[in-house]
Scaffold this motif. Structure first.
Motif, PDB file in Angstrom:
ATOM      1  N   ILE A  79       8.341   4.531   6.803  1.00 35.28           N
ATOM      2  CA  ILE A  79       8.474   3.550   5.725  1.00 35.28           C
ATOM      3  C   ILE A  79       9.751   3.770   4.931  1.00 35.28           C
ATOM      4  N   SER A  80      10.072   5.012   4.662  1.00 32.41           N
ATOM      5  CA  SER A  80      11.288   5.292   3.890  1.00 32.41           C
ATOM      6  C   SER A  80      12.535   4.889   4.679  1.00 32.41           C
ATOM      7  N   LYS A  81      12.538   5.099   6.013  1.00 35.88           N
ATOM      8  CA  LYS A  81      13.685   4.709   6.836  1.00 35.88           C
ATOM      9  C   LYS A  81      13.782   3.189   6.987  1.00 35.88           C
ATOM     10  N   THR A  82      12.622   2.525   7.031  1.00 35.13           N
ATOM     11  CA  THR A  82      12.603   1.085   7.270  1.00 35.13           C
ATOM     12  C   THR A  82      12.868   0.290   6.004  1.00 35.13           C
ATOM     13  N   THR A  83      12.297   0.740   4.873  1.00 35.55           N
ATOM     14  CA  THR A  83      12.372  -0.041   3.626  1.00 35.55           C
ATOM     15  C   THR A  83      13.218   0.603   2.552  1.00 35.55           C
ATOM     16  N   GLY A  84      13.450   1.911   2.680  1.00 31.17           N
ATOM     17  CA  GLY A  84      14.177   2.622   1.629  1.00 31.17           C
ATOM     18  C   GLY A  84      13.311   2.987   0.451  1.00 31.17           C
ATOM     19  N   ASN A  85      12.010   2.734   0.537  1.00 29.55           N
ATOM     20  CA  ASN A  85      11.088   3.027  -0.568  1.00 29.55           C
ATOM     21  C   ASN A  85      10.189   4.210  -0.236  1.00 29.55           C
ATOM     22  N   ASN A  86       9.601   4.779  -1.276  1.00 29.05           N
ATOM     23  CA  ASN A  86       8.737   5.939  -1.101  1.00 29.05           C
ATOM     24  C   ASN A  86       7.268   5.544  -1.079  1.00 29.05           C
ATOM     25  N   VAL A  87       6.508   6.271  -0.276  1.00 29.24           N
ATOM     26  CA  VAL A  87       5.050   6.178  -0.284  1.00 29.24           C
ATOM     27  C   VAL A  87       4.513   7.605  -0.355  1.00 29.24           C
ATOM     28  N   TYR A  88       3.197   7.747  -0.547  1.00 30.60           N
ATOM     29  CA  TYR A  88       2.669   9.075  -0.876  1.00 30.60           C
ATOM     30  C   TYR A  88       1.352   9.328  -0.149  1.00 30.60           C
ATOM     31  N   GLY A  89       1.178  10.559   0.288  1.00 26.82           N
ATOM     32  CA  GLY A  89      -0.045  10.949   0.977  1.00 26.82           C
ATOM     33  C   GLY A  89      -0.785  12.028   0.228  1.00 26.82           C
ATOM     34  N   LEU A  90      -2.104  11.957   0.265  1.00 33.68           N
ATOM     35  CA  LEU A  90      -2.947  12.988  -0.339  1.00 33.68           C
ATOM     36  C   LEU A  90      -3.974  13.418   0.694  1.00 33.68           C
ATOM     37  N   THR A  91      -4.101  14.713   0.910  1.00 32.15           N
ATOM     38  CA  THR A  91      -5.086  15.218   1.854  1.00 32.15           C
ATOM     39  C   THR A  91      -6.256  15.840   1.126  1.00 32.15           C
ATOM     40  N   LEU A  92      -7.402  15.798   1.788  1.00 34.69           N
ATOM     41  CA  LEU A  92      -8.654  16.289   1.226  1.00 34.69           C
ATOM     42  C   LEU A  92      -9.086  17.537   1.988  1.00 34.69           C
ATOM     43  N   PRO A  93      -9.832  18.414   1.353  1.00 36.36           N
ATOM     44  CA  PRO A  93     -10.296  19.610   2.056  1.00 36.36           C
ATOM     45  C   PRO A  93     -11.276  19.233   3.161  1.00 36.36           C
ATOM     46  N   LEU A  94     -11.226  19.950   4.269  1.00 35.27           N
ATOM     47  CA  LEU A  94     -12.181  19.731   5.343  1.00 35.27           C
ATOM     48  C   LEU A  94     -13.489  20.443   5.008  1.00 35.27           C
ATOM     49  N   CYS A 112       0.852  -1.193   0.000  1.00 36.59           N
ATOM     50  CA  CYS A 112       0.000   0.000   0.000  1.00 36.59           C
ATOM     51  C   CYS A 112       0.889   1.244   0.000  1.00 36.59           C
ATOM     52  N   ARG A 113       0.925   1.938  -1.124  1.00 36.03           N
ATOM     53  CA  ARG A 113       1.808   3.094  -1.289  1.00 36.03           C
ATOM     54  C   ARG A 113       1.124   4.435  -1.064  1.00 36.03           C
ATOM     55  N   PHE A 114      -0.216   4.430  -0.946  1.00 37.82           N
ATOM     56  CA  PHE A 114      -0.933   5.702  -0.833  1.00 37.82           C
ATOM     57  C   PHE A 114      -1.826   5.720   0.404  1.00 37.82           C
ATOM     58  N   GLN A 115      -1.848   6.878   1.060  1.00 40.34           N
ATOM     59  CA  GLN A 115      -2.768   7.111   2.167  1.00 40.34           C
ATOM     60  C   GLN A 115      -3.509   8.413   1.910  1.00 40.34           C
ATOM     61  N   ILE A 116      -4.812   8.421   2.192  1.00 42.16           N
ATOM     62  CA  ILE A 116      -5.582   9.661   2.086  1.00 42.16           C
ATOM     63  C   ILE A 116      -6.171   9.997   3.448  1.00 42.16           C
ATOM     64  N   GLY A 117      -6.442  11.276   3.661  1.00 43.35           N
ATOM     65  CA  GLY A 117      -7.049  11.727   4.910  1.00 43.35           C
ATOM     66  C   GLY A 117      -7.414  13.194   4.810  1.00 43.35           C
ATOM     67  N   GLY A 118      -8.092  13.689   5.828  1.00 40.38           N
ATOM     68  CA  GLY A 118      -8.430  15.103   5.863  1.00 40.38           C
ATOM     69  C   GLY A 118      -7.196  15.971   5.974  1.00 40.38           C
ATOM     70  N   GLY A 119      -7.366  17.247   5.724  1.00 41.82           N
ATOM     71  CA  GLY A 119      -6.238  18.169   5.769  1.00 41.82           C
ATOM     72  C   GLY A 119      -5.528  18.184   7.108  1.00 41.82           C
ATOM     73  N   ASP A 120      -6.250  17.830   8.195  1.00 44.14           N
ATOM     74  CA  ASP A 120      -5.636  17.821   9.520  1.00 44.14           C
ATOM     75  C   ASP A 120      -4.777  16.578   9.757  1.00 44.14           C
TER      76      ASP A 120
END
Length: 465
Positions: free
Chosen positions: A247-262, A227-235
């Motif tokens: 995750i980057s420190k543990t695996t050396g790989n990148n993951v990505y987050g996207l926030t949504l407007p409240l 699972c490379r993506f997480q979404i959540g509210g702006g907070d």
């Protein structure tokens, strides 16, 4: 406002228009920026990599919900809409229920610590929230996807509970192996932490540790489901960044987050149960009529945005709806379309039909309409109504009924309000309070009576027969 980097991420090579259209409709979830769905992304420096991942193969995305109540509310609906868009685009959706993190409490956007909830209530809440989410995904499949010309089969969402992995973790191992990946200065610097540290109530270590647990949730989902993506509210940006760093420190790989407007109410307050203004997604807590009316009351200035965020209508169709609305705004055509779409998604066809019937009764002052619904439905329609169970007594007058259900404090108040024409039975003004209650007029064929005093004080009588 959508950031320029999201706009750049969506930009495609004009020479490859055919593929661009395919990605737009099937994979590249970033097209949702056109609907105002995304507030920000992280990390911003990996634009090309994010675009390549989304375009080239199905991805896995998750969002978390802590069981702090026995239902989700309309403030959670945008996250669910976003997950549905990911599902429609061919990606795998994971819903994480916080059986563990719900016992800790997310301090984000709060000035005080959450009230502790016992495990039995948490388990009940998890089951209820799971039902909320499954109902919405099923209603989407039945009512919105079956008419889609695309033959693509939807991937069923994966629902997990984070207590399932925390219950088997040794606390010493967790602190040694996971805790050492976090820098105290960075953790203290999170805006959610700073806000609480500077408040009168301060912050407990329990809440301070929340970001570690949410970060580890993402690491677990990454290891098990890629699972490379997480979404959540702006907070949630601070918690998302913590997960990315772990995750980057543990695996050396990148993951990505996207926030949504409240989504906020008038005055800018966030919709939520703690503010006392929640419309719940469970029919046991808020009726389909309440949800329908909530969106019917949307301000004209907000309805265009809400149609983009809370419906699957195409943008050109939304534009046509708004144009029609602007011609005759008093008919609230756009609000009605919005209310229909959201109610159908949350409560299904039966819920929408009930909401529309209740709405018709609210604005139709006929005896026939009142006779078609139950006493419980009347209480729902006429919000705040009191309900009484009374035997039918021969010779009971309209005045006797008013005094029996305590419409007036005393005879003096009764005489004043009656003289002013402020007493109604089944929408009819009572001119002669001595008239005897008559079946078909005062007592409806469904054995109910609706009493109104003044403009908004309703009472529902269920006659015992």
């Amino acid at each position: 406002m959508i950031t320029n980097r999201i706009l750049r991420l969506f930009t495609v090579n004009k020479l490859n228009l055919k593929n661009a259209e395919r990605f737009y409709s099937q994979k590249n979830i970033l097209h949702l920026h056109d609907r105002g769905m995304f507030q920000d992304i992280f990390p911003a420096s990996h634009e090309h990599e994010i675009k390549k991942l989304l375009n080239n193969s199905p991805q896995c995305v998750y969002a978390g919900f802590d069981p702090t109540a026995d239902s989700l509310h309309v403030g959670n609906l945008l996250v669910l809409m976003n997950l549905l868009h990911w599902q429609r685009s061919g990606h795998q959706v994971i819903v994480l229920l916080g059986g563990a993190t719900g016992q800790i409490g997310d301090p984000s956007d709060r000035t005080t610590e959450r009230t502790e909830i016992n495990n039995m209530i948490i388990n009940d809440n998890i089951n209820s929230i799971r039902n909320n989410i499954e109902n919405i995904f099923n209603n989407h499949k039945l009512n919105f996807w079956q008419n889609n010309n695309n033959n693509q089969k939807l991937k069923q969402p994966i629902v997990v509970n984070n207590i399932d992995w925390y219950k088997n973790i040794n606390i010493i191992d967790f602190i040694r192996n996971v805790g050492k990946k976090f820098r105290l200065g960075t953790m203290i610097g999170r805006s959610s932490v700073q806000t609480r540290l500077n408040s009168d109530n301060g912050m407990s270590f329990t809440e301070f540790s929340y970001q570690i647990f949410q970060a580890y949730d993402w690491l677990h989902l990454y290891n098990k489901y890629n699972c490379r993506f997480q979404i959540g509210g702006g907070d949630q940006m601070g918690n998302i960044v913590s997960g990315h760093d772990l995750i980057s420190k543990t695996t050396g790989n990148n993951v990505y987050g996207l926030t949504l407007p409240l989504i906020t109410s008038e005055g800018g307050k966030k919709f939520g149960k703690s503010l006392g203004n929640a419309i719940w997604l469970s029919s046991n807590k808020s009726s389909s009529f309440s949800l329908y009316q909530f969106f019917m009351r949307t301000k004209d200035s907000d309805v265009d945005n809400y149609l983009k965020l809370f419906t699957f209508l195409k943008l050109d169709e939304i534009k046509s709806i708004i144009n029609k609305q602007n011609l005759e705004p008093e008919k609230r055509y756009a609000q009605r379309k919005l209310a229909e779409q959201v109610t159908l998604l949350v409560h299904g066809e039966e819920g929408l039909a009930a909401a529309e019937k209740a709405t018709a009764i609210l604005y139709d002052n006929s005896l026939e309409s009142l006779s078609k619904i139950s006493a419980d439905e009347l209480v729902t329609v006429f919000e705040g109504a009191s309900i009484y169970d009374l035997p039918i007594e021969p010779g009971m007058t309209a005045y006797d009924l008013a005094m029996r259900i305590k419409c007036f404090k005393n005879d003096k108040e009764a005489q004043r309000i009656l003289a002013a024409g402020g007493y109604y039975i089944n929408h009819s003004k009572i001119i002669n309070p001595s008239e005897v209650l008559t079946p078909g007029i005062h007592i409806l064929k469904n054995n109910t009576t609706l009493v109104r005093v003044g403009k908004k004080n309703y009472h529902v009588i269920r006659w015992l027969v």
